[in-house]
Design an enzyme around this catalytic site. Structure first.
Site, PDB file in Angstrom:
ATOM      1  N   GLY A 197       0.946  -1.192  -0.031  1.00  0.00           N
ATOM      2  CA  GLY A 197       0.045  -0.002   0.005  1.00  0.00           C
ATOM      3  C   GLY A 197       0.812   1.236  -0.058  1.00  0.00           C
ATOM      4  CB  ALA A 198       2.145   3.610   1.562  1.00  0.00           C
ATOM      5  CD  GLU A 247       7.431   2.319   7.399  1.00  0.00           C
ATOM      6  OE1 GLU A 247       7.908   1.443   8.150  1.00  0.00           O
ATOM      7  OE2 GLU A 247       6.655   2.043   6.362  1.00  0.00           O
ATOM      8  CG  ASN A 248      10.650   4.775   1.951  1.00  0.00           C
ATOM      9  OD1 ASN A 248      10.999   3.781   2.459  1.00  0.00           O
ATOM     10  ND2 ASN A 248       9.799   4.975   0.881  1.00  0.00           N
ATOM     11  CD  GLU A 295       2.846   3.892   5.007  1.00  0.00           C
ATOM     12  OE1 GLU A 295       3.916   3.877   5.363  1.00  0.00           O
ATOM     13  OE2 GLU A 295       2.062   2.916   4.956  1.00  0.00           O
ATOM     14  CG  HIS A 325       5.163   3.695   9.756  1.00  0.00           C
ATOM     15  ND1 HIS A 325       5.354   2.841  10.873  1.00  0.00           N
ATOM     16  CD2 HIS A 325       4.271   2.973   8.961  1.00  0.00           C
ATOM     17  CE1 HIS A 325       4.533   1.706  10.665  1.00  0.00           C
ATOM     18  NE2 HIS A 325       4.236   1.922   9.557  1.00  0.00           N
TER      19      HIS A 325
END
Length: 860
Positions: free
Chosen positions: A274-275, A277-278, A309, A312
């Protein structure tokens, strides 16, 4: 040396030995353009990495991680090492380490087509090339040499050489100087959250500002990007709105300023997740950019992901788990915070309803599989870690945190989070670190709570028991708690028990509520004694705890007659969820659940709940009804969905939802309407058949042989985009032909030519519920192939194949026996592979039990 699958013991040993002071990573991705070598070798890019690190025991040996086709040179403390001697394809041996060390690795790394590492995508619409990285849990080693484990944090400096017309982004702010993109050094972060995005992306900017308590001013540059082909559909304003609302919310509650400078969000193609969290550069699947009309639930889902995200940045990036055992320390919190912030900061005030109905369904399923595990899991190695991004780590963990908030209070919970961030900033933690701050802020002993909720597996069932006195009032109301034999733990539950009755107008409304601490097999709720007799008792009203809700006979009879009269949307969603769990547990005939959806679904006001009911009804028809009732069930669903399609408000999201459901469940009777809606010969007032809806209608037409290769080619010409190609591939694989199935099977199982997105599309089209006989020969082929596929393909593709091609539609004892035979003959197979097969077997056994239950129902 061991292979790619780093173990927890190896990681602990290396963490005790090494401390990393910094990375300098130089990538040259100019090779992304142009023709490949054409010799079958992977397309590669140059990666030069310098790592400065210390060793606690000079003279000791260790290793660095790198997965690359070739290594040009390796230098350790100025001493050249022979790559052929020290590099084995996944690790670089490091011997005779000094107290302070410098490792330089010059390698040729491979572009990815599986979404792992540095993924390269060619847009079929305009030929443009796009790159992005995705690493979790351990694929940054496919891009640069490193120490690939979360507790060896370090600052990173990236520089990237790219084609002249491209823009490049990374975690830190960047600038182009002398043809090289150079990025600011990051804070100390883990390898798996570093990131590079490069290409001719459409990029939009904004900014966020905030006054800080100390009088300072926080300014965060915001950016959002997508492929140029999606730019006309990109509603960046809404993305920025949610982003700013989230930043406000988390700053209000966390008391720790966002620590990573800028905040870019990249919507990228062929994304497996889905995504991700960089920090400073969050990546999302581009399907969150909507090419056609979608319901409010889709926008809510996107907002939830944006906020998940963002959470995070604190839970996971600022403070990171030491090893994947404590993955929940970031994922459970982010999942909880996604809904918490959605309700508290955005227009999606009913996000807890979605959480109760959709997210917890994921948790309930995962927690009843044979692979269920405690929230704090036993993660032996990276393959274990990859499979633990599951409904327990995310949704059950978030549910338990919701219970924790009810247990310790919201203020104590948030103050614990604030202390946790400040105490462990840029560090790594374990379970005990979190429990320590929560004990400080709440004054409660968290040990017993953690043992019950975090360190045991399984889900409890809560059932009301109502005893009435001679006057028809409640003499005693008790809550009975049960657990599965395989996981017999009974837990403490903070619950709200709601009493409902029908009024003169027929509405089913709550008239009494009491909170109670349920502990042990039977708990009396004394506060409700003397209340008037209820028509419905809801033992987890307001969804405070994590449990399967059951009903007494009176309550179940009320729901059969008046579920649509239940006025509170959260209570209604909880009842639907409970009924679905009963269906899955073979306590309610699947045809009865379908009947309830047909009777009351059209009155459901929450669009997310309605879409979930559609998904469950479709699953019930495919997996849980008795085989002899399938044809009748399909007819009833076709007729019911068609009726609701025409009855829904013109242009409404309910109309759109019923149109999609109609396409999913229709039998031959509905194909003429689908064809007519596509060619304009039929219309439904207000229904706009946009391109995405056209593809949704084409798949059942392809699966029933109404349209073929030429019609699908014409549709691709109409929608010659990356999205169109994925839809076409799925529809092509759906056609009812032995040759088609053989070709689809070969493309996925015997070849690695397809990208991850096209593998997913092919698998999605391959297994059609209307084609059980056609697919029967693939049971034997599946079990003959999966061990080889797991060995030869990446773990992501292996997971897709093993899960997606399991013969779930061959619902018979013979398929269970074939599965058991494979398990018995492959006791030494990779544990992760065995887990996937065991999970699929459990789903099949559950389906057979549900079918037996359904067969006992009266035929109507």
């Amino acid at each position: 040396m061991p292979g790619e699958n780093l173990s927890r013991d190896e990681a602990r040993e290396r963490a005790a030995l090494l401390a990393v002071d910094g990375y300098e990573v130089s990538l040259d991705v100019r090779s992304a353009l142009g023709e490949g070598d054409g010799d079958g070798a992977p397309r590669t890019f140059r990666s030069v990495t310098t790592i400065r690190f210390r060793c606690a025991e000079p003279g000791a040996s260790s290793f660095a991680d790198l997965i690359a086709p070739s290594v040009t040179s390796v230098s350790l403390n100025g001493r050249d090492l022979d790559p052929s001697e020290v590099f084995d394809g996944s690790r670089i041996a490091l011997e005779d380490l000094a107290a302070e060390n410098e490792l330089v690795v010059d390698a040729q790394c491979a572009y990815s087509r599986t979404g792992e590492g540095l993924h390269r995508f060619v847009d079929p619409e305009d030929g443009e090339v796009y790159l992005y990285t995705q690493y979790e849990p351990a694929d940054s080693r496919r891009v640069f040499a490193n120490f690939e484990q979360p507790d060896l944090k370090a600052p990173f400096r990236f520089e990237v050489r790219a084609p002249e017309q491209w823009t490049v982004w990374s975690n830190g702010a960047g600038e182009l100087t002398d043809g090289v993109w150079r990025f600011a050094e990051t804070k100390p972060i883990s390898t798996y959250i570093t990131c590079v995005v490069a290409g001719p992306y459409h990029y939009v900017t904004d900014s966020y500002t905030r006054e800080l308590p100390d009088g300072g001013r926080l300014e965060i540059p915001l950016g959002a990007m997508c492929r140029k082909g999606l730019a006309p559909h990109f509603d960046a304003d809404d993305v920025f709105l949610i982003t700013k609302q989230g930043l406000d919310f988390f700053h209000d509650h966390f008391d720790y300023p966002y620590p990573f400078g800028k905040y870019d969000q990249a919507f990228v193609p062929e994304y497996n997740l889905g995504a991700m969290e960089n920090p400073g550069l969050v990546t999302f699947r581009e399907e969150y950019i909507f090419r056609g009309k979608v319901t409010r639930a889709s926008y809510e889902g996107r907002a939830n992901t944006i906020l998940h995200e963002m959470a995070h940045m604190w839970f996971g990036d600022l403070v990171t788990m030491e090893w994947w055992d404590d993955l929940w320390l970031k994922e459970s919190f982010a999942d909880f915070m996604g809904a918490f912030a959605n309700v508290g900061a955005t227009r999606f005030k009913d996000a807890w309803i979605t959480f109760a109905n959709r997210r917890k369904a994921w948790a309930y399923r995962a927690d009843q599989l044979p692979s269920t595990h405690p929230i704090t899991a036993d993660i032996r190695d990276l393959e274990d870690a990859k499979l633990n991004f599951d409904g327990i780590t995310y949704a059950k963990g978030a549910s338990v945190l919701k219970q924790l908030v009810a247990y310790v209070g919201q203020d104590a919970f948030l103050e614990g989070a604030r202390r946790y961030f400040k105490r462990h900033a840029y560090g790594n933690t374990r379970l005990g670190d979190l429990l320590a701050v929560l004990e400080e802020t709440s004054g409660r002993d968290m040990g017993a709570w953690a043992r019950s909720w975090l360190q045991t597996a399984g889900v409890n069932a809560l059932t009301p028991q109502v005893l009435l006195d001679a006057e028809g009032r409640i003499d005693e109301l008790a809550v009975l708690q049960e657990a599965a034999e395989s996981h017999p733990e009974l837990r403490p539950h903070r619950v709200a028990v709601g009493l409902y009755r029908r009024g003169a107008d027929g509405a089913l409304e709550r008239y009494a509520r009491a909170e109670a601490d349920v502990d042990g097999p039977r708990t009396v709720v004394a506060e409700l004694a003397g209340a008037e007799a209820p028509d419905l008792v809801l033992v987890n009203d307001d969804d405070l705890t994590y449990c399967k809700t059951r009903f007494d006979e009176t309550s179940l009879a009320t729901l059969r007659e008046a579920l649509g009269e239940l006025t509170d949307p959260l209570a209604r969603a909880l009842c639907w969820s409970a009924l679905w769990n009963m269906t899955r547990d073979a306590l309610l005939p699947a045809r009865e659940f379908i009947g309830l959806v047909l009777r009351f679904g059209g009155r459901e006001s929450d669009i997310g709940v309605l879409q979930m009911l559609h998904a469950w009804a479709g699953s019930a028809l495919t997996h849980y009804v008795a085989p002899e009732w399938r044809e009748r069930g399909a007819r009833l669903l076709t007729e019911g969905a068609s009726e609701q399609l025409y009855a829904a408000g013109p242009g409404s999201e309910q109309q759109l939802a019923w149109a999609r459901f109609f396409a999913r469940v229709t039998d031959e009777r509905g194909l003429e309407l689908l064809s007519g809606l596509l060619d304009g010969k039929a219309t439904v007032e207000g229904l706009v058949v946009d391109q995405e809806l056209r593809w949704a209608f084409l798949e059942p037409l392809a699966a029933h042989g109404v349209v073929g290769e030429s019609e699908l080619a014409d549709e691709l010409a109409r929608d010659d985009t990356a999205s169109g190609k994925r839809h076409q591939v799925r529809c092509l694989a759906a056609r009812p032909s032995e040759a088609v199935k053989a070709q689809a099977w070969a493309q996925v199982v015997e070849s690695d030519a397809l990208s991850n997105a096209l593998v997913e599309a092919t698998i999605g089209g391959f297994a059609q519920a209307s084609q059980r006989e056609l697919l029967a020969p693939y049971t034997e082929k599946y079990f003959a192939a999966i061990d080889r596929v797991w060995r030869e393909r990446s773990i992501q593709i292996g997971m897709d194949v093993v899960r997606g091609l399991f013969p779930a539609l061959q619902q018979s004892r013979a398929t269970l026996d074939a599965t058991d035979a494979w398990l018995a003959a492959h006791e030494d197979a990779a544990p992760a592979l065995r887990r996937l097969v065991l999970e699929s077997r459990d789903d099949l056994a559950r389906a057979l039990r549900a079918q037996e239950c359904d067969a006992t129902a009266s035929t109507d």
